[in-house]
Design a protein around this motif. Sequence first.
Motif, short mmCIF file in Angstrom:
data_model
loop_
_atom_site.label_atom_id
_atom_site.label_comp_id
_atom_site.label_asym_id
_atom_site.label_seq_id
_atom_site.Cartn_x
_atom_site.Cartn_y
_atom_site.Cartn_z
N THR A 1 9.03 -2.62 13.24
CA THR A 1 9.54 -2.04 14.46
C THR A 1 10.62 -2.76 15.13
O THR A 1 11.15 -2.64 16.34
CB THR A 1 8.26 -1.98 15.56
OG1 THR A 1 7.90 -3.23 15.74
CG2 THR A 1 7.29 -0.90 15.15
N GLY A 2 11.01 -3.92 14.46
CA GLY A 2 12.45 -4.36 14.75
C GLY A 2 12.17 -5.68 15.67
O GLY A 2 13.22 -6.15 16.26
N GLY B 1 0.51 -1.34 0.07
CA GLY B 1 0.06 0.09 0.10
C GLY B 1 0.84 1.27 -0.04
O GLY B 1 1.86 1.31 -0.38
N ASP B 2 0.20 2.43 0.09
CA ASP B 2 0.77 3.77 0.37
C ASP B 2 1.97 3.57 1.32
O ASP B 2 1.80 3.06 2.65
CB ASP B 2 -0.03 4.82 0.57
CG ASP B 2 -1.15 4.85 -0.38
OD1 ASP B 2 -0.61 4.71 -1.58
OD2 ASP B 2 -2.15 5.64 -0.38
N GLU C 1 3.25 4.14 8.99
CA GLU C 1 2.72 4.63 10.23
C GLU C 1 1.62 3.88 10.91
O GLU C 1 1.40 4.10 12.15
CB GLU C 1 2.27 6.01 9.88
CG GLU C 1 3.23 6.97 9.37
CD GLU C 1 2.59 8.41 8.77
OE1 GLU C 1 1.17 8.39 8.84
OE2 GLU C 1 3.33 9.17 8.14
N ASN C 2 0.87 3.18 10.13
CA ASN C 2 -0.37 2.36 10.60
C ASN C 2 -0.77 1.30 9.77
O ASN C 2 -1.63 1.14 9.18
CB ASN C 2 -1.35 3.28 10.65
CG ASN C 2 -2.67 2.72 11.36
OD1 ASN C 2 -2.53 1.91 12.11
ND2 ASN C 2 -4.03 2.95 10.75
N PRO C 3 0.27 0.18 9.76
CA PRO C 3 0.03 -1.06 8.86
C PRO C 3 -1.19 -1.85 9.40
O PRO C 3 -1.66 -1.87 10.37
CB PRO C 3 1.53 -1.74 9.27
CG PRO C 3 1.85 -1.31 10.40
CD PRO C 3 1.50 0.03 10.64
N ASP C 4 -1.75 -2.44 8.30
CA ASP C 4 -2.89 -3.17 8.73
C ASP C 4 -2.52 -4.45 9.45
O ASP C 4 -3.34 -5.02 10.22
CB ASP C 4 -3.52 -3.59 7.23
CG ASP C 4 -4.17 -2.38 6.95
OD1 ASP C 4 -4.74 -1.45 7.65
OD2 ASP C 4 -4.49 -2.26 5.52
N SER C 5 -1.39 -5.15 9.15
CA SER C 5 -1.18 -6.28 9.67
C SER C 5 0.05 -6.19 10.88
O SER C 5 0.83 -5.46 10.95
CB SER C 5 -0.18 -7.23 8.41
OG SER C 5 0.38 -8.26 9.08
#
Length: 285
Positions: free
Chosen positions: A281-282, A262-263, A269-273
């Motif tokens: 985030t590591g 996606g974008d 900033e706000n992944p769906d998965s």
Amino acid sequence: MAPDGGEATTSDPATEMSIETDVSTSVDANEYEREADTLVEARDVSVYYNDTRALNDITMEIPENRVTAMIGPSGCGKSTFLRCINRMNDMIDAARVEGDLLLRGKNVYDDDVDPVALRRRVGMVFQKPNPFPKSIYDNVAYGLEIQGKEGDYDAIVEESLKRAALWDEVKDQLHESGLDLSGGQQQRLCIARAIAPDPEVILMDEPASALDPVATSKIEDLIDDLAEEYTVVIVTHNMQQAARISDKTAVFLTGGELVEFGDTDKLFENPDSQRVEDYITGKFG
């Protein structure tokens, strides 16, 4: 390895991208108009090396004149997918590709598609700079020469080097060896060689991974400029780089699975998965 070679003049991509066959009758005109922003489309693409599946039913649409980044841990299938677009996987005897990979609505794996003609429209830049043992000029003009293309080679070489942000650094040494350039300059020379035939798509497989920070910054700036004229698809292990330079991001994870696409801003900033959030985030990878 197929050369970066291509054509000395620009033509209408809607007719040129027949890849040695008439594509105008292969796509419904109304359907194509609705999808005009999609240049490359994968539909349930899987890749096997003998019995081992490297990619698992990849479906995605890559927009025209944008930068699409592919990220994920080592061995997740990013580069394998990249090589599907210009059929570089054909050169691996054990590789088998299933599904459809469309370029301007034409499946590049159709029997009537010439892979060499396809690669004239889809240039590629590799992880390690690989200039030929030729002059800077001959490196850029190589693809034009082997295809017997006519045109003003001097003008094409100059314009290609300018687009690759290298002209000012080498304009007085065009007949010196490309191997004498620095690593970052060599990579920009390879980009100039890839764009000289005027392709529609430029594939980049970790093009800055072997470069120092200054050279990497120049490559990133160049990628942003190239997207004004070309569709750029880049594989990178550097998530910060993907966030900086791309419009779209695809996240591949273990098992050759495309988990999210996606974008770029939204994905970081706000992944769906949750798996993607853990990766970026590591928490793993």
